[in-house]
Design a protein around this motif. Structure first.
Motif, mmCIF file in Angstrom:
data_model
loop_
_atom_site.group_PDB
_atom_site.id
_atom_site.type_symbol
_atom_site.label_atom_id
_atom_site.label_comp_id
_atom_site.label_asym_id
_atom_site.label_seq_id
_atom_site.Cartn_x
_atom_site.Cartn_y
_atom_site.Cartn_z
ATOM 1 N N LEU A 327 0.803 -1.004 -0.096
ATOM 2 C CA LEU A 327 0.187 -0.077 0.031
ATOM 3 C C LEU A 327 0.745 1.367 -0.012
ATOM 4 O O LEU A 327 0.587 2.012 -0.735
ATOM 5 C CB LEU A 327 -0.921 -0.022 1.291
ATOM 6 C CG LEU A 327 -1.757 1.294 1.573
ATOM 7 C CD1 LEU A 327 -2.469 1.741 0.230
ATOM 8 C CD2 LEU A 327 -2.656 1.074 2.639
ATOM 9 N N TRP A 328 1.917 1.231 1.007
ATOM 10 C CA TRP A 328 2.796 2.495 0.992
ATOM 11 C C TRP A 328 3.498 2.813 -0.609
ATOM 12 O O TRP A 328 3.523 3.725 -0.858
ATOM 13 C CB TRP A 328 3.782 2.301 2.149
ATOM 14 C CG TRP A 328 4.590 3.230 2.211
ATOM 15 C CD1 TRP A 328 4.621 4.493 3.163
ATOM 16 C CD2 TRP A 328 6.093 3.664 1.585
ATOM 17 N NE1 TRP A 328 5.598 5.463 3.053
ATOM 18 C CE2 TRP A 328 6.458 4.867 2.070
ATOM 19 C CE3 TRP A 328 6.730 2.725 0.923
ATOM 20 C CZ2 TRP A 328 7.755 5.325 1.744
ATOM 21 C CZ3 TRP A 328 8.050 3.270 0.610
ATOM 22 C CH2 TRP A 328 8.649 4.491 1.080
ATOM 23 N N ARG A 329 3.976 1.792 -1.259
ATOM 24 C CA ARG A 329 4.649 1.780 -2.290
ATOM 25 C C ARG A 329 3.623 2.637 -3.342
ATOM 26 O O ARG A 329 3.893 3.174 -3.955
ATOM 27 C CB ARG A 329 5.093 0.333 -2.580
ATOM 28 C CG ARG A 329 5.697 0.498 -4.078
ATOM 29 C CD ARG A 329 6.019 -0.549 -4.640
ATOM 30 N NE ARG A 329 4.667 -1.425 -5.136
ATOM 31 C CZ ARG A 329 4.582 -2.725 -5.249
ATOM 32 N NH1 ARG A 329 5.457 -3.377 -5.567
ATOM 33 N NH2 ARG A 329 3.181 -3.161 -5.843
ATOM 34 N N ASP A 330 2.561 1.681 -3.326
ATOM 35 C CA ASP A 330 1.483 2.124 -4.624
ATOM 36 C C ASP A 330 0.835 3.498 -4.202
ATOM 37 O O ASP A 330 0.444 4.047 -5.241
ATOM 38 C CB ASP A 330 0.476 0.939 -4.486
ATOM 39 C CG ASP A 330 0.904 -0.162 -5.342
ATOM 40 O OD1 ASP A 330 2.308 -0.246 -5.493
ATOM 41 O OD2 ASP A 330 0.422 -1.335 -5.186
ATOM 42 N N TRP A 331 0.788 3.729 -2.960
ATOM 43 C CA TRP A 331 0.086 5.300 -2.812
ATOM 44 C C TRP A 331 1.109 6.179 -3.101
ATOM 45 O O TRP A 331 0.722 7.299 -3.805
ATOM 46 C CB TRP A 331 -0.250 5.166 -1.105
ATOM 47 C CG TRP A 331 -0.470 6.736 -0.681
ATOM 48 C CD1 TRP A 331 -1.352 7.450 -1.044
ATOM 49 C CD2 TRP A 331 0.216 7.172 0.573
ATOM 50 N NE1 TRP A 331 -1.428 8.490 -0.264
ATOM 51 C CE2 TRP A 331 -0.299 8.415 0.544
ATOM 52 C CE3 TRP A 331 1.346 6.740 1.481
ATOM 53 C CZ2 TRP A 331 -0.022 9.392 1.741
ATOM 54 C CZ3 TRP A 331 1.697 7.768 2.553
ATOM 55 C CH2 TRP A 331 0.943 8.938 2.564
ATOM 56 N N SER A 346 15.314 7.775 5.828
ATOM 57 C CA SER A 346 15.133 7.191 7.377
ATOM 58 C C SER A 346 13.970 7.044 8.113
ATOM 59 O O SER A 346 13.789 6.365 9.082
ATOM 60 C CB SER A 346 16.126 8.137 8.168
ATOM 61 O OG SER A 346 15.681 9.384 8.230
ATOM 62 N N ALA A 347 12.895 7.586 7.619
ATOM 63 C CA ALA A 347 11.636 7.805 8.223
ATOM 64 C C ALA A 347 10.836 6.605 7.759
ATOM 65 O O ALA A 347 11.151 5.643 7.027
ATOM 66 C CB ALA A 347 10.847 8.831 7.611
ATOM 67 N N GLU A 348 9.693 6.181 8.719
ATOM 68 C CA GLU A 348 8.789 5.070 8.307
ATOM 69 C C GLU A 348 7.508 5.645 8.562
ATOM 70 O O GLU A 348 6.936 5.787 9.092
ATOM 71 C CB GLU A 348 9.035 4.093 9.896
ATOM 72 C CG GLU A 348 10.104 3.152 9.601
ATOM 73 C CD GLU A 348 9.979 2.161 8.428
ATOM 74 O OE1 GLU A 348 8.816 1.908 8.175
ATOM 75 O OE2 GLU A 348 11.119 1.466 8.055
ATOM 76 N N PRO A 349 7.390 5.951 7.144
ATOM 77 C CA PRO A 349 5.892 6.645 6.972
ATOM 78 C C PRO A 349 4.650 5.572 7.550
ATOM 79 O O PRO A 349 3.523 6.393 8.029
ATOM 80 C CB PRO A 349 5.815 6.626 5.370
ATOM 81 C CG PRO A 349 6.888 6.958 4.977
ATOM 82 C CD PRO A 349 7.809 5.816 5.814
ATOM 83 N N ARG A 350 4.908 4.374 7.514
ATOM 84 C CA ARG A 350 3.810 3.536 7.927
ATOM 85 C C ARG A 350 3.571 3.820 9.571
ATOM 86 O O ARG A 350 2.525 3.479 10.105
ATOM 87 C CB ARG A 350 3.987 1.963 7.954
ATOM 88 C CG ARG A 350 3.847 1.798 6.504
ATOM 89 C CD ARG A 350 3.990 -0.002 6.263
ATOM 90 N NE ARG A 350 5.059 -0.617 6.936
ATOM 91 C CZ ARG A 350 6.085 -0.648 6.450
ATOM 92 N NH1 ARG A 350 6.579 -0.346 5.407
ATOM 93 N NH2 ARG A 350 7.188 -1.188 7.005
ATOM 94 N N ALA A 355 0.091 9.498 7.940
ATOM 95 C CA ALA A 355 0.270 8.977 6.647
ATOM 96 C C ALA A 355 -0.443 7.609 6.388
ATOM 97 O O ALA A 355 -0.983 7.429 5.395
ATOM 98 C CB ALA A 355 1.890 8.684 6.412
ATOM 99 N N ILE A 356 -0.781 7.001 7.485
ATOM 100 C CA ILE A 356 -1.470 5.901 7.418
ATOM 101 C C ILE A 356 -2.773 6.022 7.156
ATOM 102 O O ILE A 356 -3.440 5.302 6.237
ATOM 103 C CB ILE A 356 -1.319 4.914 8.794
ATOM 104 C CG1 ILE A 356 -0.034 4.511 8.975
ATOM 105 C CG2 ILE A 356 -2.494 3.671 8.833
ATOM 106 C CD1 ILE A 356 0.252 3.896 10.557
ATOM 107 N N THR A 357 -3.301 7.115 7.636
ATOM 108 C CA THR A 357 -4.705 7.430 7.551
ATOM 109 C C THR A 357 -5.011 7.948 5.957
ATOM 110 O O THR A 357 -5.845 7.677 5.215
ATOM 111 C CB THR A 357 -5.223 8.622 8.352
ATOM 112 O OG1 THR A 357 -5.241 8.374 9.519
ATOM 113 C CG2 THR A 357 -6.565 8.982 8.032
ATOM 114 N N ARG A 358 -3.943 8.755 5.385
ATOM 115 C CA ARG A 358 -4.072 9.303 3.993
ATOM 116 C C ARG A 358 -3.951 8.105 3.089
ATOM 117 O O ARG A 358 -4.517 8.070 2.013
ATOM 118 C CB ARG A 358 -2.900 10.136 3.645
ATOM 119 C CG ARG A 358 -3.021 11.661 4.601
ATOM 120 C CD ARG A 358 -1.807 12.549 4.168
ATOM 121 N NE ARG A 358 -1.616 12.838 2.911
ATOM 122 C CZ ARG A 358 -0.521 13.164 2.573
ATOM 123 N NH1 ARG A 358 0.582 13.376 3.308
ATOM 124 N NH2 ARG A 358 -0.362 13.471 1.232
#
Length: 378
Positions: A327-331, A346-350, A355-358
């Motif tokens: 999901l993160w990649r395709d988003w 270095s961040a973890e958007p998940r 970010a998860i909500t978006r």
């Protein structure tokens, strides 16, 4: 043992590279030599060729008349397929015998002219392509082999394209210059990549990526596809699919120069320690040694090739972590605003609730689900 595939188009200088690698200490397995050996006079291979194509393919000495056979099969796909069905299995068997005899710390270089054409690059921990422009190759074939120019172009046209070879290559050796230039490039490859790779592989020593992000590299997508195919072949039937994920899987993102692969374990393998171990052992042998520490329900590996850092995570297909990476990649691939707001490699958007909500909102509005291409057989 490190297995390296060496290939290149006719007239590229592949044989020069192979000879130099053997001088440096590689165990060379030459498919052309083996192809001659398995159809030598008195062999079953030669007898089967005569049965398929007639006695006209024999020379006066009772051996194979290669020009006559080439004229017979060139331009005839069915005849070429019959010939390949006779020769290729015998070459494979002989190759396996020679590799089995090699020392455990060997760098085994398999010189395979039709490596790309036979769709076997993923069988090797590293693929090296020797390249020269087609015009230069034609000049060499005419000057050094006495080939008619039209025949030289026809031979080149019957082989894989330069683009296909580059897509299969971990290393491209440019042989547009002198033989000395090529030998210098081979020496550098041997000392700075092949020998360290073999040592890392034997000691199961992964190569960490450089920590600083770099500008987006066009090669990342091809690297991801090539390495995913290699990992999938090595992992075997316990795996549903291997996908390129992470920042380098999103065009246009600056990122740490590492290919992240997600290995989706089949449901039957997840609960079977023996099946999981078989997957991990296959990855170990293919150049992706295991890392001891991983979260519960996941297994981690990394690449041993000093020229291409790789990280692999093994997860059950359909698990929350598996879905989140896709999901993160395709988003990010689909949403330009999300890409522009990406906080860095270095961040973890998940882990970012916003970010998860978006991402989930994008999935709901777009109808996104994990691609069936990620789950072959579904």
């Amino acid at each position: 043992m490190l297995r390296v595939g060496l290939t290149g188009g006719i007239g590229s200088g592949k044989s020069t590279a192979a000879r130099r690698l053997a001088e440096l200490g590689a165990v060379l397995v030459d498919s052309d030599v083996l192809a001659r050996e398995v159809v030598a006079p008195g062999t079953e291979g030669l007898a089967e060729i005569v049965a398929a194509f007639g006695a006209g393919v024999l020379g006066r000495d009772g051996g194979l008349d290669r020009p006559a056979l080439a004229a017979f099969v060139f331009g005839d796909p069915q005849a070429r397929a019959r010939l390949n069905a006779i020769v290729h299995p015998r070459v494979r068997d002989r190759t396996a015998e020679l590799i089995a005899r090699a020392p455990g710390d060997a760098v085994v270089v398999q010189d395979v002219p039709l490596l790309v054409e036979t769709a076997s690059p993923a069988a090797f921990a590293l693929v090296v392509v020797v390249h020269a422009d087609a015009e230069e190759r034609v000049r060499r074939l005419v000057r050094l082999r006495g080939m008619a120019e039209a025949d030289a172009w026809a031979r080149i046209g019957a082989q894989a394209s330069d683009e296909a070879r580059r897509a299969a290559a971990d290393v491209v050796l440019d042989n547009g210059g002198s033989p000395d230039d090529l030998r210098t490039a081979v020496d550098a490859l041997w000392h700075h990549r092949l020998v360290p790779f073999e040592d890392n592989l034997r000691h199961r020593r992964p190569v960490p990526p450089a920590p600083d992000p770099v500008e987006p590299e066009p090669r990342w997508a091809a690297d991801g596809a090539r390495l995913a195919a290699r990992a999938a072949r090595a992992a075997g039937p316990g795996v549903r699919d291997v996908a390129h994920v992470g920042p380098t899987a999103v065009p246009g993102l600056s990122a740490v120069d590492v290919v992240d692969l997600q290995v989706a374990l089949a449901s039957g393998a997840v609960d079977d320690p023996g099946a999981v171990e078989a997957v991990r052992a296959g990855l170990d042998a293919a150049g992706f040694p295991r890392i001891a520490v991983a979260p519960a329900g996941e297994w981690r590996h990394a690449g041993a090739d000093p020229g291409r850092p790789v990280r692999l995570v093994l997860r059950p297909a359909g698990s929350p972590g598996w879905r989140a990476d896709l999901l993160w990649r395709d988003w990010l691939r689909a949403d330009g605003a999300a890409r522009s707001g990406y906080r860095g490699p270095s961040a973890e958007p998940r882990a970012d609730e916003c970010a998860i909500t978006r991402a989930e909102q994008w999935a709901a509005s777009s109808g996104w689900t994990p691609s069936l291409a990620e789950l072959p057989g579904s």
